[in-house]
Design a protein around this motif. Structure first.
Motif, PDB file in Angstrom:
ATOM      1  N   GLY A 146       4.064   9.770   6.205  1.00  0.00           N
ATOM      2  CA  GLY A 146       4.303   8.407   6.636  1.00  0.00           C
ATOM      3  C   GLY A 146       3.090   7.507   6.564  1.00  0.00           C
ATOM      4  N   CYS A 147       1.925   8.109   6.252  1.00  0.00           N
ATOM      5  CA  CYS A 147       0.700   7.338   6.089  1.00  0.00           C
ATOM      6  C   CYS A 147       0.359   7.226   4.603  1.00  0.00           C
ATOM      7  N   THR A 148      -0.295   6.142   4.242  1.00  0.00           N
ATOM      8  CA  THR A 148      -0.586   5.898   2.839  1.00  0.00           C
ATOM      9  C   THR A 148      -1.619   6.885   2.309  1.00  0.00           C
ATOM     10  N   ASP A 149      -1.327   7.431   1.131  1.00  0.00           N
ATOM     11  CA  ASP A 149      -2.261   8.352   0.486  1.00  0.00           C
ATOM     12  C   ASP A 149      -2.820   7.739  -0.790  1.00  0.00           C
ATOM     13  N   VAL A 150      -2.895   6.418  -0.811  1.00  0.00           N
ATOM     14  CA  VAL A 150      -3.368   5.726  -2.009  1.00  0.00           C
ATOM     15  C   VAL A 150      -4.852   6.002  -2.243  1.00  0.00           C
ATOM     16  N   GLY A 151      -5.276   5.855  -3.493  1.00  0.00           N
ATOM     17  CA  GLY A 151      -6.692   5.974  -3.818  1.00  0.00           C
ATOM     18  C   GLY A 151      -7.231   7.364  -3.617  1.00  0.00           C
ATOM     19  N   SER A 152      -8.460   7.412  -3.146  1.00  0.00           N
ATOM     20  CA  SER A 152      -9.127   8.692  -2.939  1.00  0.00           C
ATOM     21  C   SER A 152      -9.960   8.632  -1.669  1.00  0.00           C
ATOM     22  N   ALA A 153     -10.369   9.789  -1.189  1.00  0.00           N
ATOM     23  CA  ALA A 153     -11.167   9.862   0.039  1.00  0.00           C
ATOM     24  C   ALA A 153     -12.575   9.312  -0.164  1.00  0.00           C
ATOM     25  N   GLU A 154     -12.998   9.156  -1.406  1.00  0.00           N
ATOM     26  CA  GLU A 154     -14.374   8.752  -1.684  1.00  0.00           C
ATOM     27  C   GLU A 154     -14.543   7.238  -1.783  1.00  0.00           C
ATOM     28  N   ASP A 155     -13.439   6.495  -1.904  1.00  0.00           N
ATOM     29  CA  ASP A 155     -13.538   5.068  -2.209  1.00  0.00           C
ATOM     30  C   ASP A 155     -12.946   4.210  -1.099  1.00  0.00           C
ATOM     31  N   ARG A 156     -13.618   3.094  -0.799  1.00  0.00           N
ATOM     32  CA  ARG A 156     -13.129   2.128   0.181  1.00  0.00           C
ATOM     33  C   ARG A 156     -12.299   1.047  -0.513  1.00  0.00           C
ATOM     34  N   GLY A 157     -11.561   0.307   0.300  1.00  0.00           N
ATOM     35  CA  GLY A 157     -10.890  -0.871  -0.220  1.00  0.00           C
ATOM     36  C   GLY A 157      -9.456  -0.643  -0.662  1.00  0.00           C
ATOM     37  N   PRO A 158      -8.877  -1.649  -1.328  1.00  0.00           N
ATOM     38  CA  PRO A 158      -7.433  -1.669  -1.591  1.00  0.00           C
ATOM     39  C   PRO A 158      -7.001  -0.924  -2.848  1.00  0.00           C
ATOM     40  N   TRP A 159      -5.754  -0.477  -2.795  1.00  0.00           N
ATOM     41  CA  TRP A 159      -5.045   0.148  -3.913  1.00  0.00           C
ATOM     42  C   TRP A 159      -3.609  -0.347  -3.863  1.00  0.00           C
ATOM     43  N   LEU A 160      -2.904  -0.252  -4.980  1.00  0.00           N
ATOM     44  CA  LEU A 160      -1.492  -0.622  -4.979  1.00  0.00           C
ATOM     45  C   LEU A 160      -0.684   0.385  -4.184  1.00  0.00           C
ATOM     46  N   GLY A 161       0.230  -0.122  -3.355  1.00  0.00           N
ATOM     47  CA  GLY A 161       1.127   0.742  -2.599  1.00  0.00           C
ATOM     48  C   GLY A 161       2.447   0.920  -3.318  1.00  0.00           C
ATOM     49  N   ARG A 162       3.425   0.077  -2.977  1.00  0.00           N
ATOM     50  CA  ARG A 162       4.758   0.180  -3.564  1.00  0.00           C
ATOM     51  C   ARG A 162       5.222  -1.158  -4.118  1.00  0.00           C
ATOM     52  N   VAL A 163       6.193  -1.082  -5.051  1.00  0.00           N
ATOM     53  CA  VAL A 163       6.779  -2.266  -5.676  1.00  0.00           C
ATOM     54  C   VAL A 163       8.289  -2.189  -5.450  1.00  0.00           C
ATOM     55  N   MET A 164       8.855  -3.206  -4.793  1.00  0.00           N
ATOM     56  CA  MET A 164      10.239  -3.115  -4.330  1.00  0.00           C
ATOM     57  C   MET A 164      10.971  -4.431  -4.545  1.00  0.00           C
ATOM     58  N   VAL A 165      12.297  -4.361  -4.455  1.00  0.00           N
ATOM     59  CA  VAL A 165      13.128  -5.558  -4.459  1.00  0.00           C
ATOM     60  C   VAL A 165      13.996  -5.528  -3.204  1.00  0.00           C
ATOM     61  N   THR A 166      14.182  -6.698  -2.591  1.00  0.00           N
ATOM     62  CA  THR A 166      14.951  -6.819  -1.356  1.00  0.00           C
ATOM     63  C   THR A 166      16.125  -7.763  -1.563  1.00  0.00           C
ATOM     64  N   LYS A 167      17.276  -7.382  -1.002  1.00  0.00           N
ATOM     65  CA  LYS A 167      18.466  -8.231  -1.041  1.00  0.00           C
ATOM     66  C   LYS A 167      18.818  -8.680   0.367  1.00  0.00           C
ATOM     67  N   THR A 168      19.034  -9.988   0.529  1.00  0.00           N
ATOM     68  CA  THR A 168      19.487 -10.555   1.796  1.00  0.00           C
ATOM     69  C   THR A 168      20.873 -11.153   1.560  1.00  0.00           C
TER      70      THR A 168
END
Length: 299
Positions: A146-168
């Motif tokens: 349930g926690c993000t595992d993006v990137g690596s343990a050695e690097d700080r900062g942002p990575w792409l998470g998920r790409v989604m579409v939402t319907k209302t």
């Protein structure tokens, strides 16, 4: 100023600085007309077709107040560079997302750090200190489910998470105010909203509480319904909610997130299905190298 009309150089940097200043101040920013509306217009019908049928290995998920969401495939048009690798968006992500507190820390540790942040004045730059760097250890190397595992343990900062579409759908009620994440606070995840249906004040746009990512309570909200081709960036820690959809049509929007390692998002690898995650990884392989070049450039 329109980004597409500016040549690379001082004018673009001025615009990027202005966008970043507004995002830091309010917790969200509207980039009106950033994308070509002619290119974007066919994507509403594409999203409708995609969500109308079942896809092997993809599982739609319900959201608050009658909405639904599904991971997008890494394919044309969704994986197009102009849509997911816009240089202004990547620059802002690289300059804004810098809260690494979740990396390697328990929820109790993150909560205590948020108390310290609040009592020190709720300055967003507080998270840049070395005390907020990822904490080496098992939790950093192996983020819990349930926690993000993006990137690596050695690097700080942002990575792409998920790409989604939402319907209302038509008749969807308003959502309650909420934050998409609670820990580790602001500047840990930035959400990008690309409306695929032209937004109106009552067809399901989002309303934001300005400054709430810095724990301000202004007593009002701002409903963002800019013209087609616009993009909204918002800190996932800012209070917001979906407005009711009183129109007779479905409202579609594309969302993608940039985040630091270890934050609790509630998403697991197979949240949208086992095959869907392979497409998420493909998006990351396409976007992260360009994003990380921006991270290195802005320092």
């Amino acid at each position: 100023m329109a980004w597409r009309g500016l040549r690379p150089g001082h004018a673009r940097r001025e615009l990027a600085d202005l966008v970043l200043e507004k995002l830091r101040r309010y917790g969200f920013v509207v980039l009106e007309g950033l994308l070509d509306s002619k290119e974007l217009r066919p994507l509403e019908e594409e999203a409708a077709r995609y969500l109308e049928v079942a896809h092997d290995g993809f599982i739609p998920q319900p959201l608050r107040a009658g909405r639904s969401q599904l991971s997008l495939p890494f394919a044309v048009p969704w994986g197009s560079d102009w849509l997911v690798k816009h240089e202004l968006i990547l620059e802002i992500v690289a300059r804004y997302v810098h809260n690494d507190l979740a990396g390697g820390r328990t929820q109790d540790e993150q909560q205590w750090s948020l108390v310290q942040w609040l009592t020190s004045g709720a300055d967003l730059d507080w998270f840049l200190s070395e005390d907020c760097a990822p904490k080496p250890g098992y939790l950093l190397d192996h983020p819990p489910q349930g926690c993000t595992d993006v990137g690596s343990a050695e690097d700080r900062g942002p990575w792409l998470g998920r790409v989604m579409v939402t319907k209302t759908p038509p008749g969807s009620p308003p959502q309650k105010y909420h934050r998409d994440i609670n820990f580790p606070g602001p500047t840990a995840q930035l959400t990008i909203q690309v409306a695929l249906t032209p937004l109106e004040a009552n067809n399901g746009p989002l309303g934001y509480v300005p400054g709430s990512h810095r724990m301000e309570t202004p007593g009002y909200e701002v409903v963002a319904n800019p013209p087609l081709g616009s993009v909204v960036l918002y800190d996932s820690f800012v209070e917001h909610h979906g407005i009711e959809n009183h129109s007779p049509r479905n409202r579609y929007a594309m969302y993608y997130e940039f985040e630091t390692r270890g934050i609790f998002s509630g998403y697991t690898d197979d949240h949208f299905g086992k095959k869907a995650f392979s497409h998420t990884l493909a998006f990351r392989r396409a976007v992260d190298p360009e994003l990380r070049r921006w991270v290195a450039e802005v320092g």
